[in-house]
Design a protein around this motif. Sequence first.
Motif, PDB file in Angstrom:
ATOM      1  N   ILE A 133       0.677  -1.158  -0.045  1.00 24.49           N
ATOM      2  CA  ILE A 133      -0.158  -0.049  -0.113  1.00 24.49           C
ATOM      3  C   ILE A 133       0.815   1.181  -0.027  1.00 24.49           C
ATOM      4  CG2 ILE A 133      -1.765   1.281   1.432  1.00 24.49           C
ATOM      5  CD1 ILE A 133      -2.963  -1.289   2.253  1.00 24.49           C
ATOM      6  N   LEU A 134       2.136   1.256   0.814  1.00 28.50           N
ATOM      7  CA  LEU A 134       2.890   2.311   0.677  1.00 28.50           C
ATOM      8  C   LEU A 134       3.307   2.575  -0.915  1.00 28.50           C
ATOM      9  CD1 LEU A 134       4.969   4.354   1.699  1.00 28.50           C
ATOM     10  CD2 LEU A 134       6.567   2.656   2.218  1.00 28.50           C
ATOM     11  N   PHE A 135       3.709   1.606  -1.583  1.00 25.74           N
ATOM     12  CA  PHE A 135       3.983   1.929  -2.824  1.00 25.74           C
ATOM     13  C   PHE A 135       2.902   2.425  -3.854  1.00 25.74           C
ATOM     14  CE2 PHE A 135       8.007  -0.061  -1.609  1.00 25.74           C
ATOM     15  CZ  PHE A 135       8.839   0.604  -2.360  1.00 25.74           C
ATOM     16  N   LEU A 136       1.656   1.826  -3.325  1.00 26.87           N
ATOM     17  CA  LEU A 136       0.665   2.438  -3.989  1.00 26.87           C
ATOM     18  C   LEU A 136       0.393   4.025  -3.718  1.00 26.87           C
ATOM     19  CD1 LEU A 136      -2.580   0.657  -3.759  1.00 26.87           C
ATOM     20  CD2 LEU A 136      -1.328   0.890  -5.815  1.00 26.87           C
ATOM     21  N   PHE A 137       0.767   4.509  -2.610  1.00 28.98           N
ATOM     22  CA  PHE A 137       0.560   6.241  -2.438  1.00 28.98           C
ATOM     23  C   PHE A 137       1.827   6.792  -3.059  1.00 28.98           C
ATOM     24  CE2 PHE A 137      -2.678   4.976   0.768  1.00 28.98           C
ATOM     25  CZ  PHE A 137      -3.353   5.859   0.422  1.00 28.98           C
ATOM     26  N   LYS A 138       3.055   5.810  -3.279  1.00 32.97           N
ATOM     27  CA  LYS A 138       4.296   6.284  -3.927  1.00 32.97           C
ATOM     28  C   LYS A 138       4.063   7.101  -5.270  1.00 32.97           C
ATOM     29  CE  LYS A 138       7.469   6.103  -0.836  1.00 32.97           C
ATOM     30  NZ  LYS A 138       8.186   7.102  -0.311  1.00 32.97           N
ATOM     31  N   ILE A 139       2.938   6.342  -5.989  1.00 30.47           N
ATOM     32  CA  ILE A 139       2.873   6.892  -7.330  1.00 30.47           C
ATOM     33  C   ILE A 139       2.046   7.941  -7.421  1.00 30.47           C
ATOM     34  CG2 ILE A 139       3.121   4.590  -8.170  1.00 30.47           C
ATOM     35  CD1 ILE A 139       0.075   4.286  -8.639  1.00 30.47           C
ATOM     36  N   LEU A 140       1.330   8.369  -6.387  1.00 32.77           N
ATOM     37  CA  LEU A 140       0.830   9.687  -6.397  1.00 32.77           C
ATOM     38  C   LEU A 140       1.843  10.973  -6.325  1.00 32.77           C
ATOM     39  CD1 LEU A 140      -1.913   9.267  -3.701  1.00 32.77           C
ATOM     40  CD2 LEU A 140      -2.313   9.056  -6.001  1.00 32.77           C
ATOM     41  N   ASN A 141       2.829  10.700  -5.829  1.00 33.90           N
ATOM     42  CA  ASN A 141       3.753  11.864  -5.716  1.00 33.90           C
ATOM     43  C   ASN A 141       4.919  12.069  -7.004  1.00 33.90           C
ATOM     44  OD1 ASN A 141       2.497  12.303  -3.311  1.00 33.90           O
ATOM     45  ND2 ASN A 141       3.733  10.851  -2.348  1.00 33.90           N
ATOM     46  N   LYS A 142       5.154  10.732  -7.359  1.00 33.68           N
ATOM     47  CA  LYS A 142       6.073  10.812  -8.357  1.00 33.68           C
ATOM     48  C   LYS A 142       6.053   9.849  -9.376  1.00 33.68           C
ATOM     49  CE  LYS A 142      11.386  10.612  -8.656  1.00 33.68           C
ATOM     50  NZ  LYS A 142      12.544  10.422  -7.638  1.00 33.68           N
ATOM     51  N   ASP A 143       6.377  10.315 -10.785  1.00 36.17           N
ATOM     52  CA  ASP A 143       6.439   9.452 -11.588  1.00 36.17           C
ATOM     53  C   ASP A 143       7.838   8.700 -12.199  1.00 36.17           C
ATOM     54  OD1 ASP A 143       5.639   8.232 -14.226  1.00 36.17           O
ATOM     55  OD2 ASP A 143       5.747  10.155 -15.365  1.00 36.17           O
ATOM     56  N   ASN A 195      -2.904  12.825 -14.249  1.00 33.80           N
ATOM     57  CA  ASN A 195      -3.738  11.586 -14.436  1.00 33.80           C
ATOM     58  C   ASN A 195      -3.107  10.462 -15.181  1.00 33.80           C
ATOM     59  OD1 ASN A 195      -5.776  12.203 -12.646  1.00 33.80           O
ATOM     60  ND2 ASN A 195      -7.399  12.650 -14.137  1.00 33.80           N
ATOM     61  N   ASN A 196      -2.584  10.961 -16.366  1.00 29.65           N
ATOM     62  CA  ASN A 196      -1.728   9.737 -17.452  1.00 29.65           C
ATOM     63  C   ASN A 196      -0.794   9.225 -16.749  1.00 29.65           C
ATOM     64  OD1 ASN A 196      -3.502  11.012 -19.577  1.00 29.65           O
ATOM     65  ND2 ASN A 196      -2.138  12.233 -20.470  1.00 29.65           N
ATOM     66  N   SER A 197       0.141   9.910 -15.752  1.00 29.76           N
ATOM     67  CA  SER A 197       1.116   9.172 -15.249  1.00 29.76           C
ATOM     68  C   SER A 197       0.621   8.325 -14.105  1.00 29.76           C
ATOM     69  CB  SER A 197       2.100  10.218 -14.703  1.00 29.76           C
ATOM     70  OG  SER A 197       2.596  11.178 -15.478  1.00 29.76           O
ATOM     71  N   PHE A 198      -0.440   8.670 -13.455  1.00 31.17           N
ATOM     72  CA  PHE A 198      -1.134   7.931 -12.302  1.00 31.17           C
ATOM     73  C   PHE A 198      -1.772   6.668 -12.849  1.00 31.17           C
ATOM     74  CE2 PHE A 198      -5.072   7.018  -9.920  1.00 31.17           C
ATOM     75  CZ  PHE A 198      -4.452   6.727  -8.817  1.00 31.17           C
ATOM     76  N   VAL A 199      -2.557   6.835 -13.920  1.00 28.15           N
ATOM     77  CA  VAL A 199      -3.307   5.580 -14.734  1.00 28.15           C
ATOM     78  C   VAL A 199      -2.089   4.619 -15.229  1.00 28.15           C
ATOM     79  CG1 VAL A 199      -4.516   4.943 -16.487  1.00 28.15           C
ATOM     80  CG2 VAL A 199      -5.316   7.135 -15.194  1.00 28.15           C
ATOM     81  N   LYS A 200      -0.939   5.239 -15.917  1.00 30.75           N
ATOM     82  CA  LYS A 200       0.144   4.476 -16.342  1.00 30.75           C
ATOM     83  C   LYS A 200       0.639   3.535 -15.487  1.00 30.75           C
ATOM     84  CE  LYS A 200       3.986   5.851 -16.871  1.00 30.75           C
ATOM     85  NZ  LYS A 200       5.343   6.723 -17.090  1.00 30.75           N
ATOM     86  N   ASN A 201       1.011   4.117 -14.246  1.00 27.44           N
ATOM     87  CA  ASN A 201       1.910   3.490 -13.106  1.00 27.44           C
ATOM     88  C   ASN A 201       0.970   2.452 -12.188  1.00 27.44           C
ATOM     89  OD1 ASN A 201       4.286   4.891 -13.573  1.00 27.44           O
ATOM     90  ND2 ASN A 201       3.890   6.470 -12.436  1.00 27.44           N
ATOM     91  N   PHE A 202      -0.283   2.909 -12.289  1.00 22.44           N
ATOM     92  CA  PHE A 202      -1.265   2.180 -11.486  1.00 22.44           C
ATOM     93  C   PHE A 202      -1.568   0.743 -12.524  1.00 22.44           C
ATOM     94  CE2 PHE A 202      -5.647   0.451 -10.791  1.00 22.44           C
ATOM     95  CZ  PHE A 202      -5.534   0.453  -9.364  1.00 22.44           C
TER      96      PHE A 202
END
Length: 715
Positions: free
Chosen positions: A173-183, A229-236
């Motif tokens: 879950i920590l790494f899920l939140f990481k993708i909110l802050n950095k691409d 959003n594009n970076s977030f969706v891609k990383n998710f």
Amino acid sequence: MESTVLNEPLGRNVIIKHLSIIGIFLILTAILTFPVILDFGNNAAGDGCYDKCHMMWRFWWSEFSNENNLDFTHTNYQFYPDGVNVSGNIAHFTTGLSSLLLNSFGYTVTWNTIWILSFIFGGYGAYLLSNHFTKNFYSSLIAGIIFTFGTYHMAHANSHIGLSMIVWIPIFILFLFKILNKDSLFYPVIGGILFFLVSFTHLYYSVFITIFSIIFFIVYIFKEKNVTNNSFVKNFIIIISIGIITTLVLASTNIIETDLHNRPLNEHIKFSINAENLIIPGFIHTTEKLSNYYFTNTTYSFEHMAFLGYTTIILSLIGIVKFRPRYTWFWVLVCVIFTVFSFGPDLKFYNETTGITMPEKLLYDGIPAWDDFRAPARFMVITFLGMGMLASFAIDGLMKNYFTGSKKQYILVAAIGIVILFEYSAIPYPSHSEDIPEVYQLIKNDNNARAILESPMGGTGDFLLMTDPVILYYQIVHEKPIYGGHESRPSLDVLRGTQTYFLNMFQLEGSKDDIIKQDLSTHGISILDYYDIDYVIVHKKLHDIGKEMPLIQDYLDSTFYPQTKQLMNKILGSDKSFYEDSELISYKIPKNNSGKPFLLLGEGWYPFSSAVRVAEPSFEIIIINPTNDYIINTLNLEIRSFEKEKNTKIMINDKIITNTIIKNELETITLDDIKLKPGRNIIVFDTNEYEIWTEPIFNTEHKASFVVESIILEN
């Protein structure tokens, strides 16, 4: 202010700091689960031997199958000779870790090491997650305490070693939140690997983090974040793709076709929490033990352990009402959703359903294979993580706004920590050492021994047809195949295999008078030899099951054990045993010298019930001719059609010997002058006609054509 190790350069001070955090959780585990640490090498943490013995068998089988080039996913060391699929939630991570530890330690130390690591690193993982939000050492420490010493973990660590390994959940879950802050590609790739590690630990947890991830995506696709959003969706998508694909590969090795995967709704109701469980300490808690279990009752199980702790609830409310930092409402949403799911399909109070349908019923009805996840109470693992985050937010807010001095902060955190630890304390935490009777070492030393018939078969598991798991624990020593066994989700055919003629006599609820009528004083040793049985062990106690269901133990004492002992005396022609103590009596089967033919049942039979056996449209009678010559015999059957009369073809060794009509009234069919070749001879009754019959034991529908009351072979 503190920063998680994932953002800091790995300097000496950083390493020391995080090692100290790990050390704190080690010390707290030793205190909160006292006195387990005092006898770490001799007593395995947790109560009794039921699930624990089953999991230790998995440890053994992992190592044994690897050393002997056997298939881990199927074993004939249980339910010999055909075996059983090793299925259910195998808990690959703990099983794999045990294989490494068993190279240096015994089973008890291996169990305790995995058990204590789950507490240490469960707390450490929650600390890292909280520290990502608050950057506060003290509040993050409390979050780790709530997650790893919370009631859910304390309860399941008592027996479910796979479920106790909660380590990877907060780190994923920590790494899920990481993708909110950095691409960065680093975070989604590592996140996907962590998803797999969660699945590798337990498939229940894989489902939970999948649901968590869906909630996370829906919320933050619309919420403010530091990336587009594009970076977030891609990383998710990268995280989920890696996680789901690797999990499906893992699951494909663990998905076994079995008719027992369809778990009934009442199991979901049984293994869900009651509403009062959230606010009443469970029977594992120190407070309940001191009060002689004032609040709890014996109808509660470990699945009902969900007490959140009053201090944790108050702190969470303070965080929500007073401070509401970023991410507060997300964690509130998570806590609500996962708690509601943990209520199961029907809201309950004190184990009584209210008729109020809950959302988990929609999952049961709408998602294929959801029925297999039969314990909704386990959703609470995410609730405890969420409550830890909310409490951490509250402590961080209190320290920043009201307790600004160092001494005040120390006093605040110490006071909160002590109260929370007291509320979650399970002192004295149970531990158990299972003594292994000496006979198993004697059998291990017998290199010529083929298989062991452990009796009673049955008494526990699905339809009460599985063996007490303690018998699997004994197999760790003797390493010989056994009849019967205990495994998750065996097929109905596997369970029926313990109810066939002769073996049925050693089933706890079986009968000593099956439809084959032959003198066991003459043929018993021949049958045991045919089944490769060199030792018969009759147990006098059922261990954990006997404690939980005393009526079964009473039946064992008063009826089953005396009758089975008498049966073995008849077979052996003597009351002399190979070994006997207060737990069991063992018989060594002598070499078979009989040349007389005997009967067995082949394919096409349903379990013995009410003095008859129902048979399929095609059923087999096996006649074993132990001589080297052809012999002539006569076979008599008392048989009737299940309902309507049926045209029936009778064959021996694939040759038709007659055609007849079987009426629905009981009649005797005599097959005169049957010529039996040396070895195995198969007589088949075959028809194309049948009716649908509901088998009472399994409550399943089958094709049924005949009812047989007796079979007699005349020399």
